[in-house]
Design a protein around this motif. Structure first.
Motif, PDB file in Angstrom:
ATOM      1  N   UNK A 133       0.824  -1.197   0.000  1.00 39.04           N
ATOM      2  CA  UNK A 133       0.000   0.000   0.000  1.00 39.04           C
ATOM      3  C   UNK A 133       0.864   1.255   0.000  1.00 39.04           C
ATOM      4  N   UNK A 134       0.308   2.341  -0.525  1.00 36.83           N
ATOM      5  CA  UNK A 134       0.936   3.657  -0.454  1.00 36.83           C
ATOM      6  C   UNK A 134       0.263   4.474   0.638  1.00 36.83           C
ATOM      7  N   UNK A 135       1.053   5.314   1.316  1.00 40.77           N
ATOM      8  CA  UNK A 135       0.497   6.151   2.378  1.00 40.77           C
ATOM      9  C   UNK A 135       0.707   7.627   2.136  1.00 40.77           C
ATOM     10  N   UNK A 136       0.773   8.056   0.877  1.00 35.46           N
ATOM     11  CA  UNK A 136       1.082   9.458   0.578  1.00 35.46           C
ATOM     12  C   UNK A 136      -0.047  10.416   0.933  1.00 35.46           C
ATOM     13  N   UNK A 137      -1.221   9.883   1.287  1.00 36.20           N
ATOM     14  CA  UNK A 137      -2.328  10.746   1.690  1.00 36.20           C
ATOM     15  C   UNK A 137      -2.675  10.619   3.163  1.00 36.20           C
ATOM     16  N   UNK A 138      -1.889   9.832   3.900  1.00 31.84           N
ATOM     17  CA  UNK A 138      -2.139   9.659   5.325  1.00 31.84           C
ATOM     18  C   UNK A 138      -1.702  10.909   6.096  1.00 31.84           C
ATOM     19  N   UNK A 139      -2.205  11.110   7.333  1.00 29.40           N
ATOM     20  CA  UNK A 139      -1.919  12.333   8.091  1.00 29.40           C
ATOM     21  C   UNK A 139      -0.435  12.675   8.222  1.00 29.40           C
ATOM     22  N   UNK A 140       0.407  11.682   8.497  1.00 33.33           N
ATOM     23  CA  UNK A 140       1.842  11.969   8.648  1.00 33.33           C
ATOM     24  C   UNK A 140       2.427  12.483   7.335  1.00 33.33           C
ATOM     25  N   UNK A 141       2.009  11.889   6.227  1.00 35.08           N
ATOM     26  CA  UNK A 141       2.501  12.330   4.925  1.00 35.08           C
ATOM     27  C   UNK A 141       1.977  13.722   4.584  1.00 35.08           C
ATOM     28  N   UNK A 142       0.734  14.002   4.961  1.00 35.93           N
ATOM     29  CA  UNK A 142       0.165  15.324   4.699  1.00 35.93           C
ATOM     30  C   UNK A 142       0.980  16.408   5.418  1.00 35.93           C
ATOM     31  N   UNK A 148      -3.217   9.192  -3.360  1.00 36.51           N
ATOM     32  CA  UNK A 148      -3.033   7.890  -2.716  1.00 36.51           C
ATOM     33  C   UNK A 148      -3.987   6.859  -3.302  1.00 36.51           C
ATOM     34  N   UNK A 149      -5.220   7.236  -3.516  1.00 34.70           N
ATOM     35  CA  UNK A 149      -6.191   6.308  -4.102  1.00 34.70           C
ATOM     36  C   UNK A 149      -5.730   5.813  -5.470  1.00 34.70           C
ATOM     37  N   UNK A 150      -5.209   6.739  -6.287  1.00 33.47           N
ATOM     38  CA  UNK A 150      -4.761   6.367  -7.630  1.00 33.47           C
ATOM     39  C   UNK A 150      -3.589   5.394  -7.570  1.00 33.47           C
ATOM     40  N   UNK A 151      -2.657   5.652  -6.657  1.00 33.63           N
ATOM     41  CA  UNK A 151      -1.488   4.775  -6.542  1.00 33.63           C
ATOM     42  C   UNK A 151      -1.888   3.405  -6.011  1.00 33.63           C
ATOM     43  N   UNK A 152      -2.762   3.375  -5.031  1.00 32.63           N
ATOM     44  CA  UNK A 152      -3.182   2.082  -4.474  1.00 32.63           C
ATOM     45  C   UNK A 152      -3.988   1.263  -5.471  1.00 32.63           C
ATOM     46  N   UNK A 153      -4.738   1.922  -6.332  1.00 34.08           N
ATOM     47  CA  UNK A 153      -5.429   1.187  -7.410  1.00 34.08           C
ATOM     48  C   UNK A 153      -4.426   0.548  -8.345  1.00 34.08           C
ATOM     49  N   UNK A 154      -3.362   1.300  -8.663  1.00 33.86           N
ATOM     50  CA  UNK A 154      -2.313   0.754  -9.542  1.00 33.86           C
ATOM     51  C   UNK A 154      -1.578  -0.404  -8.857  1.00 33.86           C
TER      52      UNK A 154
END
Length: 443
Positions: A241-250, A432-438
């Protein structure tokens, strides 16, 4: 020694084509193993392929090797500098059983080449220290870039240089701005932004306080360690999974993006308009050792380097590498290994590599006491490169075409925030949604 392809992922259609070819190669299986001999070393003839920009330098290495071992011959061949074409050519050569004995590997392609049965697992030989070449001598994070995600116990390449981000600063611009607070090894990102903003304001924008941390949007060697310092992650290979949209990443994205228009000029999607350190347009920039010869040649100002600034006491050093691999289909793996063993010797290829001014050897000994540290200044503070090489955070690469989706999604999110004033959380949440779909499609 600079790799022309950089860290760019493949374009969408090319990625699909290359992924398909690699799947076909993988299905066909691959011969060779890390313990296979396949011929004698003396009297051997091997081929070595690197990207075109590196061919002149590797021809010098080949000539030195042949001088040391007159009965051994090496032919240096060219691979495309373009990242997409580079992968495709190796795939095509594998299908035609025409791979070179030794080939250039790159961090962003290492997983693909391993899964495509192109690169040989050399972990057994590295454990044995065959011909003195030991895996334990290398910096583990750089070696780790050549451990396939699907088989982390394997090692399919050896890094050529510990290419780590470092803070470059132009003392002349500081002086013109009337700013006397130079960077130190203890600087935080708040220090960096504060001084950069002061320089930009005092010079009326004539000079950028710093080159944009994210450039036109996508600098994984910068954002990966910053997100990590905030406790987040870009990609977790365990959960896929990617976490680029999670709170820490934000929080990390917010910090990175806050430089535009204050510490750096306003955002521009035009790479040609981005302030460049080597042209004397910015007071500070993040760069790597490989750029030092270019900076020395083009920048006549007084300049130096310091380790990357910290966040909450944590290092934010990133980086990457290109490496050398033995192909699975090599007919003389012993001869290929013998060349690698010579190349990584301090008095062999590494001595010549360090003399270029671009290379920090990716070994503990090379970082601490390599000949690169005795080269003429600038920079004066060579220790900064050594420290950053040891501190570098190098995450696992995303598999297949999801790497391209990540790159595109980050650029899109940055542009939405800077040009459309969308919130960081919303823009990177969608990314993040786009990356996790990929990533889901890669399973």
């Amino acid at each position: 020694m600079t790799r022309k392809a950089g860290r760019r992922a493949m374009r969408p259609m090319a990625a699909v084509a290359a992924a398909g070819l690699l799947a076909l190669v993988s299905a066909c299986g691959g011969g060779g193993s890390s313990s296979g001999g396949h011929g004698s070393v003396e009297g051997s003839k091997i081929t070595l392929s690197v990207q075109a920009g590196l061919v002149p330098q590797f021809k010098k290495y080949a000539a030195a090797y042949e001088a040391a071992y007159p009965k051994r011959k090496i032919t240096v061949e060219s691979l495309p500098d373009d990242a997409t074409q580079y992968v495709q050519q190796l795939v095509t050569e594998r299908l035609g059983n025409k791979l070179p004995d030794v080939l250039m590997n790159v961090d962003y392609a290492a997983n693909q080449l391993a899964d495509g049965n192109i690169t040989l697992d050399i972990s057994d030989r590295l454990k044995k220290g065959d011909l003195g070449l030991k895996g334990s001598n290398f910096l583990p994070q750089f070696m780790g870039q050549y451990r396939p995600v699907s088989h982390p116990e394997e090692i399919t390449g050896l890094p050529v240089s510990a290419d780590s981000t470092t803070l470059f600063y132009n003392k002349t611009i500081f002086q013109k701005a009337g700013v006397t607070e130079y960077p130190t090894a203890d600087w935080t990102w708040d220090d960096l932004y504060r001084v950069a903003t002061e320089i930009q304001q005092k010079t009326g924008g004539k000079y950028a306080g710093m080159s944009p941390t994210l450039g036109t949007g996508d600098q994984p060697a910068v954002y990966n360690p910053v997100i990590h310092a905030y406790g987040g992650y870009v990609y977790d290979p365990k959960t896929h999974k990617s976490g680029i949209g999670e709170p820490a990443a934000v929080k990390a994205w917010t910090k990175l993006l806050s430089a535009y228009g204050t510490a750096s000029p306003k955002y521009s999607a035009n790479a040609g308009s981005v302030a460049k350190f080597e042209q004397g347009q910015s007071a500070m920039a993040f760069s790597v050792r490989a750029t030092v010869p270019t900076v020395k040649q083009t920048l006549k100002d007084d300049w130096d380097v310091q380790p990357m600034p910290k966040i909450d006491g944590k290092s934010t050093v990133g980086g990457g590498s290109y490496g050398l691999s033995i192909s699975k289909s090599s007919h003389n793996q012993d001869a290929a290994w013998a060349f690698l063993a010579w190349f990584y010797q301090d008095n062999g290829g590494m001595k010549l590599a360090q003399a270029t001014g671009q290379v920090v050897p990716p070994t503990q000994q090379g970082v601490d006491s390599g000949s690169w540290r005795q080269l003429p200044a600038p920079p004066q503070n060579e220790a900064a490169f050594a420290q950053d090489a040891k501190d570098a955070y190098l995450p696992a690469a995303l598999p297949g075409k999801s790497a391209k989706v990540l790159s595109d999604s980050v650029i899109k999110a940055v542009q939405e925030v800077e040009l459309q004033h969308r919130s960081v959380a919303d823009a990177f949440g969608d990314a993040q949604k786009a990356v996790n779909q990929a990533l889901a499609s890669e399973k």
